[in-house]
Design an enzyme around this catalytic site. Structure first.
Site, mmCIF file in Angstrom:
data_model
loop_
_atom_site.group_PDB
_atom_site.id
_atom_site.type_symbol
_atom_site.label_atom_id
_atom_site.label_comp_id
_atom_site.label_asym_id
_atom_site.label_seq_id
_atom_site.Cartn_x
_atom_site.Cartn_y
_atom_site.Cartn_z
ATOM 1 N N HIS A 53 0.369 2.360 10.568
ATOM 2 C CA HIS A 53 0.098 1.684 11.841
ATOM 3 C C HIS A 53 0.100 0.175 11.610
ATOM 4 O O HIS A 53 -0.142 -0.298 10.494
ATOM 5 C CB HIS A 53 -1.263 2.104 12.386
ATOM 6 C CG HIS A 53 -1.324 3.535 12.818
ATOM 7 N ND1 HIS A 53 -2.302 3.999 13.651
ATOM 8 C CD2 HIS A 53 -0.521 4.603 12.541
ATOM 9 C CE1 HIS A 53 -2.109 5.285 13.881
ATOM 10 N NE2 HIS A 53 -1.041 5.678 13.206
ATOM 11 N N GLU A 55 -1.976 -2.189 12.303
ATOM 12 C CA GLU A 55 -3.212 -2.751 11.738
ATOM 13 C C GLU A 55 -3.347 -2.410 10.258
ATOM 14 O O GLU A 55 -3.779 -3.246 9.460
ATOM 15 C CB GLU A 55 -4.443 -2.233 12.496
ATOM 16 C CG GLU A 55 -4.465 -2.614 13.952
ATOM 17 C CD GLU A 55 -3.770 -1.614 14.866
ATOM 18 O OE1 GLU A 55 -4.023 -1.681 16.084
ATOM 19 O OE2 GLU A 55 -2.972 -0.773 14.380
ATOM 20 N N CYS A 83 -6.527 2.446 16.858
ATOM 21 C CA CYS A 83 -6.896 3.857 16.838
ATOM 22 C C CYS A 83 -8.126 4.037 15.944
ATOM 23 O O CYS A 83 -8.505 3.113 15.215
ATOM 24 C CB CYS A 83 -5.721 4.696 16.332
ATOM 25 S SG CYS A 83 -5.471 4.572 14.543
ATOM 26 N N CYS A 86 -7.474 3.037 12.251
ATOM 27 C CA CYS A 86 -7.360 1.595 12.047
ATOM 28 C C CYS A 86 -8.696 0.904 12.246
ATOM 29 O O CYS A 86 -9.063 -0.011 11.491
ATOM 30 C CB CYS A 86 -6.299 1.012 12.975
ATOM 31 S SG CYS A 86 -4.635 1.604 12.578
#
Length: 153
Positions: A53, A55, A83, A86
């Site tokens: 992801h 992040e 999310c 993260c």
């Protein structure tokens, strides 16, 4: 004072560019002491790594750039609400501030699964769709105790 809007716009531009390349609509920028130390977009489409992801990629880059795992002096700017994975990684890194431009509900309205996962993880373990159960091992040494002993605790 940090220019939150500019950094959020940059994260969103990364997300839009990633969509144009076939990726997911997520971008992240990490700032320390008024300087961008990491920029990243979601890389799952390129790596097939479900943890890539924006992040997470940015946290890894910031930690490498700064030479340390603790990033308490950094601010994370994300195109969308981080999310749970993260968010947790940001906490483990010591991040104390984060900003996002678009909500998980907005993502879900466009077919992404963000908001539902938050709700699932708030339910008791036995009510979650992914079954995770405690299964204690008797007679096995605890890796937690070994770690504490090594640290002199």
């Amino acid at each position: 004072m940090p220019d939150h809007e500019s950094y959020l716009r940059e994260a969103t531009e990364l997300a839009l560019a990633n969509v144009a390349e076939g990726g997911s609509p997520y971008g992240a920028v990490i700032v320390a002491e008024g300087r961008v130390v990491a920029r990243a977009a979601n890389r799952i489409h390129a790596t097939n790594d479900p943890t890539d992801h924006a992040e997470m990629v940015a946290l890894r880059a910031a930690s490498q750039s700064l030479g340390r795992p603790k990033l308490a002096d950094c601010i994370v700017y994300a195109s969308g609400r981080p999310c749970p994975m993260c968010h947790a990684a940001m906490r483990f890194a010591g991040i104390e501030q984060g900003y996002f431009a678009f909500t998980a509900e907005e993502a879900e309205a466009e077919g992404l699964v963000s908001a539902g996962i938050y709700a699932e993880l708030c339910r008791p373990l036995d009510e979650q769709p992914m079954q995770v159960r405690h299964y204690p091992l008797t007679g096995e040494p605890s890796p937690y105790r070994a770690w504490a002993e090594r640290k002199g605790r």
